[in-house]
Design a protein around this motif. Structure first.
Motif, PDB file in Angstrom:
ATOM      1  N   ASN A  99     -34.567  -9.327 -12.320  1.00  0.00           N
ATOM      2  CA  ASN A  99     -35.568  -9.412 -13.387  1.00  0.00           C
ATOM      3  C   ASN A  99     -34.938  -9.248 -14.767  1.00  0.00           C
ATOM      4  OD1 ASN A  99     -37.996  -9.668 -14.666  1.00  0.00           O
ATOM      5  ND2 ASN A  99     -38.836  -7.729 -13.964  1.00  0.00           N
ATOM      6  N   VAL A 100     -34.013 -10.150 -15.083  1.00  0.00           N
ATOM      7  CA  VAL A 100     -33.314 -10.065 -16.365  1.00  0.00           C
ATOM      8  C   VAL A 100     -34.248 -10.229 -17.564  1.00  0.00           C
ATOM      9  CG1 VAL A 100     -31.094 -10.782 -15.415  1.00  0.00           C
ATOM     10  CG2 VAL A 100     -32.647 -12.506 -16.355  1.00  0.00           C
ATOM     11  N   TYR A 101     -35.463 -10.733 -17.316  1.00  0.00           N
ATOM     12  CA  TYR A 101     -36.427 -10.924 -18.399  1.00  0.00           C
ATOM     13  C   TYR A 101     -37.469  -9.811 -18.456  1.00  0.00           C
ATOM     14  CZ  TYR A 101     -34.372 -15.563 -18.438  1.00  0.00           C
ATOM     15  OH  TYR A 101     -33.490 -16.607 -18.494  1.00  0.00           O
ATOM     16  N   LYS A 102     -37.171  -8.693 -17.857  1.00  0.00           N
ATOM     17  CA  LYS A 102     -38.126  -7.589 -17.743  1.00  0.00           C
ATOM     18  C   LYS A 102     -38.761  -7.203 -19.083  1.00  0.00           C
ATOM     19  CE  LYS A 102     -38.374  -2.922 -15.843  1.00  0.00           C
ATOM     20  NZ  LYS A 102     -37.606  -1.904 -15.137  1.00  0.00           N
ATOM     21  N   LEU A 103     -37.950  -7.021 -20.100  1.00  0.00           N
ATOM     22  CA  LEU A 103     -38.486  -6.603 -21.399  1.00  0.00           C
ATOM     23  C   LEU A 103     -39.251  -7.716 -22.121  1.00  0.00           C
ATOM     24  CD1 LEU A 103     -35.636  -4.343 -22.797  1.00  0.00           C
ATOM     25  CD2 LEU A 103     -37.819  -3.664 -21.796  1.00  0.00           C
ATOM     26  N   GLU A 142     -46.641 -14.886  -8.581  1.00  0.00           N
ATOM     27  CA  GLU A 142     -46.074 -15.406  -7.330  1.00  0.00           C
ATOM     28  C   GLU A 142     -44.701 -14.781  -7.068  1.00  0.00           C
ATOM     29  OE1 GLU A 142     -45.413 -17.402  -3.828  1.00  0.00           O
ATOM     30  OE2 GLU A 142     -47.300 -17.273  -4.930  1.00  0.00           O
ATOM     31  N   PHE A 143     -43.880 -14.690  -8.090  1.00  0.00           N
ATOM     32  CA  PHE A 143     -42.545 -14.120  -7.919  1.00  0.00           C
ATOM     33  C   PHE A 143     -42.615 -12.652  -7.484  1.00  0.00           C
ATOM     34  CE2 PHE A 143     -40.999 -17.261 -11.375  1.00  0.00           C
ATOM     35  CZ  PHE A 143     -41.005 -18.294 -10.449  1.00  0.00           C
ATOM     36  N   ALA A 144     -43.616 -11.945  -7.945  1.00  0.00           N
ATOM     37  CA  ALA A 144     -43.771 -10.541  -7.537  1.00  0.00           C
ATOM     38  C   ALA A 144     -43.960 -10.442  -6.022  1.00  0.00           C
ATOM     39  CB  ALA A 144     -44.950  -9.905  -8.265  1.00  0.00           C
ATOM     40  N   LYS A 145     -44.597 -11.440  -5.438  1.00  0.00           N
ATOM     41  CA  LYS A 145     -44.784 -11.462  -3.982  1.00  0.00           C
ATOM     42  C   LYS A 145     -43.458 -11.654  -3.261  1.00  0.00           C
ATOM     43  CE  LYS A 145     -49.334 -13.609  -4.423  1.00  0.00           C
ATOM     44  NZ  LYS A 145     -50.076 -14.851  -4.175  1.00  0.00           N
ATOM     45  N   TRP A 146     -42.524 -12.328  -3.901  1.00  0.00           N
ATOM     46  CA  TRP A 146     -41.237 -12.617  -3.272  1.00  0.00           C
ATOM     47  C   TRP A 146     -40.405 -11.356  -3.066  1.00  0.00           C
ATOM     48  CZ3 TRP A 146     -39.058 -17.647  -5.972  1.00  0.00           C
ATOM     49  CH2 TRP A 146     -39.992 -18.672  -5.833  1.00  0.00           C
ATOM     50  N   LEU A 147     -40.755 -10.297  -3.762  1.00  0.00           N
ATOM     51  CA  LEU A 147     -40.011  -9.052  -3.605  1.00  0.00           C
ATOM     52  C   LEU A 147     -40.184  -8.457  -2.206  1.00  0.00           C
ATOM     53  CD1 LEU A 147     -40.789  -7.445  -7.073  1.00  0.00           C
ATOM     54  CD2 LEU A 147     -38.611  -8.447  -6.334  1.00  0.00           C
ATOM     55  N   THR A 148     -41.337  -8.750  -1.575  1.00  0.00           N
ATOM     56  CA  THR A 148     -41.613  -8.186  -0.252  1.00  0.00           C
ATOM     57  C   THR A 148     -41.897  -9.237   0.812  1.00  0.00           C
ATOM     58  OG1 THR A 148     -43.941  -7.929  -0.873  1.00  0.00           O
ATOM     59  CG2 THR A 148     -42.496  -6.019  -1.203  1.00  0.00           C
ATOM     60  N   ASN A 149     -41.942 -10.496   0.414  1.00  0.00           N
ATOM     61  CA  ASN A 149     -42.239 -11.583   1.352  1.00  0.00           C
ATOM     62  C   ASN A 149     -41.108 -12.602   1.329  1.00  0.00           C
ATOM     63  OD1 ASN A 149     -44.928 -10.759   2.185  1.00  0.00           O
ATOM     64  ND2 ASN A 149     -45.550 -11.252   0.092  1.00  0.00           N
ATOM     65  N   GLN A 171     -30.353 -18.990  -4.178  1.00  0.00           N
ATOM     66  CA  GLN A 171     -29.957 -17.586  -4.102  1.00  0.00           C
ATOM     67  C   GLN A 171     -29.716 -16.995  -5.498  1.00  0.00           C
ATOM     68  OE1 GLN A 171     -26.565 -16.826  -1.625  1.00  0.00           O
ATOM     69  NE2 GLN A 171     -26.508 -14.650  -2.115  1.00  0.00           N
ATOM     70  N   LEU A 172     -28.972 -17.708  -6.326  1.00  0.00           N
ATOM     71  CA  LEU A 172     -28.657 -17.204  -7.664  1.00  0.00           C
ATOM     72  C   LEU A 172     -29.912 -17.146  -8.535  1.00  0.00           C
ATOM     73  CD1 LEU A 172     -26.671 -16.215  -9.787  1.00  0.00           C
ATOM     74  CD2 LEU A 172     -26.139 -18.621 -10.296  1.00  0.00           C
TER      75      LEU A 172
END
Length: 153
Positions: free
Chosen positions: A36-40, A97-104, A26-27
């Motif tokens: 997304n703390v690494y966004k920049l 892959e992580f981008a998919k986790w936002l909606t899946n 979870q964390l």
């Protein structure tokens, strides 16, 4: 400077690795994927990385007739390129892959993805350390010994 800026971002990942590997699902997912703390790191970091590689290649071209300086500089440029290729091969697919986790739903084997992402960043930092070190050595072998002795006095 650009190589050191790029390395600084990779060092962040390397230094955070031991603690982040202790995060529960979870964390880790919340901090890494949802917040997304690494966004920049993706935009600013990409600019540092690409320009560091390009300037190292230009520098290698400029010192091509200076013997060992050229080889140290070329080695630094090659290691910076290797770090970028490593990121493309091992980190970028995990980011997709992580981008998919936002909606899946998050997969049950999420640790496999986390491990590849975390360890690939750590290896990337080590490769960049070597690259930057080689670039620094290229400057040191170019420094005249007589001048270095006078500067100590």
């Amino acid at each position: 400077m650009l190589a050191s800026f790029s390395l600084s971002l990779s060092m962040t990942h390397l230094l955070e690795l031991p603690q982040r590997m202790q995060f529960d699902r979870q964390l880790w997912v919340r901090v890494t994927v949802f917040e997304n703390v690494y966004k920049l790191f993706g935009s600013v970091g990409a600019a540092f990385e690409i320009t560091a590689i390009l300037t190292a290649i230009v520098l290698a071209f400029l010192v091509r007739k200076r013997g060992s300086t050229f080889y140290w500089t070329l080695g630094g440029a090659i290691f910076l390129m290797l770090a970028f290729m490593s990121w493309i091969m091992f980190v970028a697919p995990m980011n997709a892959e992580f981008a998919k986790w936002l909606t899946n739903p998050i997969p049950l084997d999420w640790r496999q993805y986390r491990d590849q992402w975390e360890y690939a960043h750590a290896i990337n930092a080590l490769i960049k350390i070597i690259g930057l070190s080689l670039l620094v050595i290229s400057v040191l072998v170019e420094t005249p010994k007589k001048r270095a002795i006078h500067s100590e006095q």
